[in-house]
Design a protein around this motif. Structure first.
Motif, PDB file in Angstrom:
ATOM      1  N   ASP A 105       4.099  -9.047  -0.329  1.00 30.93           N
ATOM      2  CA  ASP A 105       2.264  -9.506   0.157  1.00 30.93           C
ATOM      3  C   ASP A 105       2.545 -11.242  -0.442  1.00 30.93           C
TER       4      ASP A 105
ATOM      5  N   THR B  10      -1.167  -8.084  -8.147  1.00 27.42           N
ATOM      6  CA  THR B  10      -0.923  -9.045  -7.457  1.00 27.42           C
ATOM      7  C   THR B  10       0.249  -9.749  -7.402  1.00 27.42           C
TER       8      THR B  10
ATOM      9  N   GLU C  44       0.602  -1.100  -0.364  1.00 23.02           N
ATOM     10  CA  GLU C  44      -0.028  -0.029  -0.275  1.00 23.02           C
ATOM     11  C   GLU C  44       1.076   0.963  -0.258  1.00 23.02           C
TER      12      GLU C  44
ATOM     13  N   TYR D 204      -9.116 -10.435  -1.621  1.00 22.50           N
ATOM     14  CA  TYR D 204      -8.555  -8.656  -1.117  1.00 22.50           C
ATOM     15  C   TYR D 204     -10.289  -8.994  -0.577  1.00 22.50           C
TER      16      TYR D 204
ATOM     17  N   LYS E 191      -5.264 -15.470  -4.178  1.00 21.77           N
ATOM     18  CA  LYS E 191      -5.600 -14.297  -3.440  1.00 21.77           C
ATOM     19  C   LYS E 191      -6.463 -13.672  -3.013  1.00 21.77           C
TER      20      LYS E 191
ATOM     21  N   GLN F 288     -15.988  -9.593  -2.255  1.00 23.37           N
ATOM     22  CA  GLN F 288     -14.421  -9.688  -2.248  1.00 23.37           C
ATOM     23  C   GLN F 288     -14.155  -9.730  -3.224  1.00 23.37           C
TER      24      GLN F 288
ATOM     25  N   SER G 299      -3.385 -15.589   0.008  1.00 24.25           N
ATOM     26  CA  SER G 299      -3.703 -16.174   0.606  1.00 24.25           C
ATOM     27  C   SER G 299      -3.655 -17.555   1.236  1.00 24.25           C
TER      28      SER G 299
END
Lengths: 409, 226
Positions: B59, B50, A404, B15, B13, B21, B62
């Motif tokens: 990152d 992503t 972010e 969000y 992944k 979602q 998930s």
């Protein structure tokens, strides 16, 4: 990263926005300067009062009628006979001299000028007990007291007020409540004090004061008996002996003394506790401005974190851990406040200097004194302020998610 | 056959954006071999950003597995990921992302600083700058350099920790085509000479065309590997 590097980077970053850094530390500068100056004023006042209490005399004790600690019915007043008994080396060997005095405030005129002055009726032993020095002429003697002579020794300020000069006054006449007194001496200046001037007063023989000025029910009554102990070690012993003499003479019940004895140390500790409170009060007010300065730092650091979101993101992408970022921002905020602290100390010093100069120019010299304690306190306090108010913004920076932060425009 | 530097298996992944979602990745698996030049392409919203963030350890997925240089990184904590980024990943960004206050040399040194006290840090940074042809400009600040030169500094910075992979996000996007060409030449030569594994995320077909392999992402999965 090591400490030098961290500090160097923090300095670099503060340097890159000089205007903002300057304005931010201004709050700290003013806060620290206020703390330093106020503490200096406080401890200056303390020195002044302590000094003036020491000017009262040496190895001095004060006896007053009445008791503040215990409720005593019909306390007997102190009398000349009491003073004589106390001064008797047989009863009180530790007492050097006893000087009874009665005090009043009266209108005094001379050559068309009028002033309201403290008039003390005293005996010859007053001079050595109270460290009084006559600059011109002579002091009141046993003979003057015996004769109830209408003579007066006047303080330099009183002389200035009545005659406009401090010399060549011997033989001049002043009128106290309309009654003429001949000036036989002028006291040497003791200097102004926080507790009223010791230079603005008139001394006359005790017997004269009793018969002419003060209307008392018992002619013998005196207000205060000043006592000089034979040595500084004998002060407590003297106090004990005096109490014993007065208890016998006043026939008081045990624990029901109808008089109070103060030593100079009592006055000193009272004065010190009062000025201590004054110092804390002044310092407290100044500390509030330091707190406000700290909030200013927090504010700017928050803005800086937002502004540098991308930079934080980049640093994290390159491998900066949470702590690296935290330390970076904490270093900046503490450096800011520490820098402000140093400048503030200099400014506070200048401010105390200015207060001294102004007080001298205004005729009532006052000497603020900067202590090492207050400098250390201000330095540590400003550092703590920087750290404390830096924690929130730094933590915010450190907790940013790299993805972010990098995306932030 | 060379070994895999990147292996992902069923990367997912998701969000949460308000009530909706968003499934950015839906079970994406791919393999990249050491020394390869791979272009990741795909329309906006396909999930390639992503994927890039996950491959770059910025990152976490998930669910699914991700091994970078034999290390399973999918479940790592923030600070562990930071260390992995520092040692195994080099980033090149579209907008260079140099620290404007610092000189080219300090910018290149930055990853080494976070790596701990490395002896001869300055020499290592100077060598990296020399490798991108900027040995004459080590004391210049970013605003004293042209766009192409700034991107070279960024490439030197990506190289300096000798990472397992370099991820370049639209490396030529802010440059005109001639300078972009030079930057691509530089990246390709680094790949040839130093065997650097390059992952280029791009829209530009000309950039993608220079890669040894193109991975096309659509709707969160690999569409076709060529």
């Amino acid at each position: 990263m090591n400490l030098t590097q961290i500090l160097f980077e923090a300095l670099e970053s503060l340097n890159s926005n000089k205007m903002r850094s300057g304005l931010t530390i201004l709050g700290i500068i003013i806060g620290v300067a206020a703390v330093i100056a106020m503490l200096a004023v406080g401890s200056g006042a303390q020195n002044e009062i302590t000094g003036s209490i020491n000017d009262f005399g040496t190895n001095l004790l004060f006896i007053f009628s009445g008791n503040e600690q215990v409720e005593v019915r019909n306390p007997r007043p102190l009398t000349l006979k009491d003073a004589e008994a106390i001064g008797d080396p047989f009863f009180a060997p530790s007492v050097g001299l006893a000087a009874p005095s009665i005090n009043g405030k009266h209108i005094v005129t001379a050559g068309g000028k009028e002033t309201s002055v403290a008039v003390n009726g005293i005996t010859a032993s007053y001079a050595p007990v109270r460290n009084e020095v006559v600059g011109e002429g002579e002091f009141i003697s046993e003979a003057h007291v015996f004769e109830r002579a209408s003579v007066a020794v006047i303080g330099p300020e009183t002389a200035e007020a009545l005659f406009g000069r401090q010399t060549g006054l011997l033989g001049e006449t002043i009128r106290i409540e309309g009654q003429p007194f001949r000036i036989i001496g002028v006291l040497e200046a003791k200097g102004g004090t926080m507790m009223g001037s010791q230079d603005d007063r008139i001394l006359i023989p005790l017997s004269t004061a009793q018969s002419r000025l003060e209307q008392r029910d018992t002619i013998d009554t005196v207000d205060v008996i000043f006592i000089q102990a034979v040595s500084s070690e004998a002060v407590l012993q003297a106090s004990e002996e005096v109490a014993q003499v007065l208890r016998t003479r006043h026939r008081t019940a045990i624990g029901m003394d109808d008089f109070t004895i103060y030593t100079q140390d009592d006055f000193l500790s009272t004065a010190e506790s009062i000025t201590g409170i004054l110092t804390i009060f002044l310092g407290g007010i100044a500390a509030i401005s330091l707190l406000v300065g700290g909030i200013g730092i927090m504010n700017i650091m928050l803005v800086s974190v937002i502004e540098r979101t991308r930079e934080i993101g980049l640093r994290k992408a390159l491998g900066a851990r949470k702590n690296d970022i935290l330390i970076q921002f904490l270093a900046e905020s503490s450096l800011l406040s520490l820098l402000g602290g140093f400048i503030g100390i200099l400014l506070g010093w200048a401010l105390s200097f200015l207060i001294e100069k102004i007080s001298i120019a205004m005729g009532s010299p006052f000497y603020p004194s900067i202590t090492l304690d207050s400098v250390l306190l201000a330095t540590i306090f400003s550092l703590v302020v920087g750290l404390f108010f830096g924690i929130y913004p730094s933590n915010r920076a450190a907790s940013l998610q790299p993805v972010e932060a990098l995306r932030y425009e | 056959m060379t070994e895999n530097v990147i292996t992902t298996k069923d990367l997912v992944k998701t969000y949460q954006m308000g009530d909706i979602q968003v499934h950015a990745l839906r079970g994406l698996s791919l393999e990249i071999k050491r020394g390869e030049v791979v272009a990741i392409v795909g329309p906006s919203g396909s999930g390639k950003s992503t994927l890039m963030n996950i491959l770059g350890c910025l990152d976490r997925p998930s669910s699914g597995e991700y091994r970078l240089d034999h290390v399973p990184v999918a479940g790592m904590a923030d600070d562990q990921l930071a260390e992995i980024r520092n040692r195994k990943v080099g980033f090149i960004f579209q907008s260079f992302n140099l620290l404007s206050r610092a000189t080219a040399l300090s910018n290149v040194e930055l990853p080494l600083r976070y790596a701990g006290n490395i002896a001869g840090r300055r020499q290592i940074a100077e060598q990296a700058l020399a490798a991108v042809g900027l040995e004459q400009r080590i004391d210049h600040k970013p605003y004293e350099l042209s766009g192409g030169q700034q991107q070279r500094v960024a490439i030197a910075r990506a190289l300096v920790n000798d990472p397992a992979i370099i991820i370049a996000d639209e490396p030529t996007g802010n440059l005109d085509s001639k300078v972009g060409q030079e930057i691509m030449d530089l990246l390709m030569s680094l790949n040839r000479e130093k065997g650097v594994t390059l992952i280029i995320v791009t829209h530009d077909p000309k950039v993608a065309a220079r890669a040894g392999r193109i991975i096309r992402i659509i709707d969160g999965v690999v569409e076709a590997a060529q």
